[in-house]
Design a protein around this motif. Structure first.
Motif, mmCIF file in Angstrom:
data_model
loop_
_atom_site.group_PDB
_atom_site.id
_atom_site.type_symbol
_atom_site.label_atom_id
_atom_site.label_comp_id
_atom_site.label_asym_id
_atom_site.label_seq_id
_atom_site.Cartn_x
_atom_site.Cartn_y
_atom_site.Cartn_z
ATOM 1 N N THR A 169 -11.131 6.076 -2.725
ATOM 2 C CA THR A 169 -9.760 6.000 -3.382
ATOM 3 C C THR A 169 -9.285 4.641 -3.433
ATOM 4 O O THR A 169 -9.327 3.797 -2.155
ATOM 5 N N THR A 170 -8.873 3.978 -4.588
ATOM 6 C CA THR A 170 -8.430 2.797 -4.738
ATOM 7 C C THR A 170 -6.890 2.835 -4.212
ATOM 8 O O THR A 170 -6.299 3.617 -4.251
ATOM 9 N N ALA A 171 -6.523 1.470 -4.006
ATOM 10 C CA ALA A 171 -4.928 1.233 -3.850
ATOM 11 C C ALA A 171 -4.149 1.686 -5.263
ATOM 12 O O ALA A 171 -4.815 1.284 -6.164
ATOM 13 N N TRP A 172 -2.815 1.786 -5.201
ATOM 14 C CA TRP A 172 -2.099 2.048 -6.252
ATOM 15 C C TRP A 172 -1.748 0.421 -6.560
ATOM 16 O O TRP A 172 -1.387 -0.148 -5.751
ATOM 17 N N ARG A 173 -1.966 0.174 -7.959
ATOM 18 C CA ARG A 173 -1.848 -0.955 -8.417
ATOM 19 C C ARG A 173 -0.864 -0.973 -9.718
ATOM 20 O O ARG A 173 -1.126 -0.154 -10.310
ATOM 21 N N ASN A 198 0.886 -1.034 -0.015
ATOM 22 C CA ASN A 198 0.009 -0.099 -0.052
ATOM 23 C C ASN A 198 0.942 1.249 -0.002
ATOM 24 O O ASN A 198 1.252 1.801 1.118
ATOM 25 N N ALA A 209 -6.569 0.645 1.104
ATOM 26 C CA ALA A 209 -7.673 -0.267 0.302
ATOM 27 C C ALA A 209 -6.809 -1.373 -0.644
ATOM 28 O O ALA A 209 -7.349 -1.635 -1.619
ATOM 29 N N ALA A 210 -5.592 -1.647 -0.151
ATOM 30 C CA ALA A 210 -4.650 -2.622 -0.856
ATOM 31 C C ALA A 210 -5.073 -4.119 -0.338
ATOM 32 O O ALA A 210 -4.418 -4.880 -0.913
ATOM 33 N N GLY A 242 -11.092 -5.197 -1.816
ATOM 34 C CA GLY A 242 -12.413 -4.209 -2.337
ATOM 35 C C GLY A 242 -12.687 -3.356 -1.014
ATOM 36 O O GLY A 242 -13.218 -2.518 -1.092
ATOM 37 N N GLU A 267 -11.892 -1.020 2.612
ATOM 38 C CA GLU A 267 -11.034 0.125 2.857
ATOM 39 C C GLU A 267 -10.985 0.486 4.449
ATOM 40 O O GLU A 267 -12.058 0.088 5.107
ATOM 41 N N ARG A 310 -4.088 4.343 -10.120
ATOM 42 C CA ARG A 310 -5.336 4.312 -8.875
ATOM 43 C C ARG A 310 -6.583 5.267 -9.260
ATOM 44 O O ARG A 310 -6.390 6.071 -10.285
ATOM 45 N N THR A 311 -7.654 5.139 -8.823
ATOM 46 C CA THR A 311 -8.869 5.756 -9.118
ATOM 47 C C THR A 311 -9.248 6.413 -7.827
ATOM 48 O O THR A 311 -9.256 6.330 -6.873
#
Length: 355
Positions: free
Chosen positions: A217-221, A124, A141-142, A149, A151, A270-271
């Motif tokens: 906010t999603t995790a960086w992928r 994360n 969120a990772a 999915g 957080e 990420r989003t």
């Protein structure tokens, strides 16, 4: 000083903020683009260098912590209605606190990692964050604490006991569960730990708070990884003089020659509120030692980006760095330049997913 040695001081500092994007994978035998084609792809950049101060520093580690104890409340209970139970069989979790300078102001963030029983690592990096190393809140969120999915909101505070420092953390989950855990400085002994009452007492002002507003906010992928296979430099070896497309002759090197680094460019996505954000990291390997550096913010598009930084790495006398990435068919080309009039190019090939 030879060009190769000078480049060695610059390359590990390629902390670039980049856009994450996925390009089609190249066939194993696809030939690299010729030097002339690479240079002409950046014809508008010839002679351009990082001459200005940007006020953007690189992320540097402040401290690193390891989780050694965790306590959890039964579902539906909190500090006023229950007593936490100790959780066993913990996966290894580390928290690295980072800092950087932005226009003379210090910013902080974290990189959290968990190691699974099979050895895989979930990361994360640089999440939604607020605070300082002594008192901070960040969102995860990772899947490190939450499962896919979810957080979680994690509040961590520094705690001193018997001359030692600890990081104590309170975690809120989206299903209203609460967990507490203790982290020690990496490499130190797991002894003299705070008691469970000291752990709870460090967050007395938060007791009973079981909900938080998710950031969405999603995790960086990782979205793509490119491995450098050619390095184009200018000027003869050992000349000691900076050179670029207008002042020197191009030479091709295999990364690792003349003391240079092998660099993987790792692209992240990420989003945030339905909008894509992007980042790049470089994994630089010099004489078998690998470092990973992150950049953000980032300017550009998935196939055409620019990253600027003027905080030198230790031992690097040149403060200004400019990194310009462009897609060339399935390859990633990065033009790196510094403010003393030096430029070089990385030619990188996409790696298969999972490498």
């Amino acid at each position: 000083m030879s060009y190769g040695r000078r480049l060695l001081t610059v390359v590990p500092a390629l902390l670039v903020t980049v856009l994450a994007f996925a390009l089609p994978g190249a066939a194993a035998g696809e030939p690299l683009p010729a030097t002339e084609e690479v240079m002409n792809h950046f014809r508008d950049d010839w002679g351009r260098h990082a001459k200005d101060r940007y006020g953007l520093g690189r992320w540097n580690p402040v401290s690193e912590w390891e989780r050694v104890e965790q306590y959890g409340f039964a579902a539906g209970s909190d500090e006023f209605t229950g007593r936490p139970e100790r959780v066993g069989d913990l996966k290894p979790v580390t928290l690295r606190i980072m800092s950087r300078q932005v226009h003379g102001r210090t910013e902080y963030n974290v990189i959290e990692r968990v190691t699974e029983p099979d050895g895989t690592v979930t990361e994360n990096p640089l999440p939604v964050f607020a605070g300082t190393p002594e008192d901070m809140v960040f969102h995860n969120a990772a899947g490190i604490h939450t499962g896919p999915g979810g957080e979680a909101q994690e509040t961590c505070r520094e705690f001193a006991k018997a001359g030692r420092r600890f990081q104590l953390c309170r975690v809120l989950f989206q299903d209203d569960r609460i967990a507490y855990h203790t982290k020690i400085e990496k490499g130190s002994a797991a002894e003299g730990l705070p008691t469970v009452d000291e752990l709870l007492g460090a967050f007395r002002d938060l007791w009973g708070r079981t909900r938080f507003t998710p950031t969405g906010t999603t995790a960086w992928r990782e979205s793509a990884v490119f491995r450098s296979e050619r390095l184009i430099v200018f000027g003869p070896p050992g000349s000691g003089e900076p050179a670029d497309e207008l002042t020197g002759e191009p030479r091709e090197l295999t990364p690792g020659e003349e003391g240079t680094a092998q660099v993987d460019w790792v692209l992240y996505r990420r989003t945030v509120r339905g909008r894509a954000e992007h980042m790049v990291a470089d994994r630089a390997t010099v004489r078998g030692e690998r470092t990973i550096s992150y950049f953000q913010p980032f300017r550009g598009s998935p196939d055409h980006w620019l990253a600027l930084i003027d905080d030198p790495a230790p031992g690097d006398p040149t403060p200004g760095h400019r990194y310009h990435g462009r897609a060339l068919r399935e390859f990633l080309i990065v033009r790196a330049s510094v403010d003393r009039g030096e430029a070089h190019y990385w030619v990188a090939r996409p790696l298969p997913a999972g490498m």
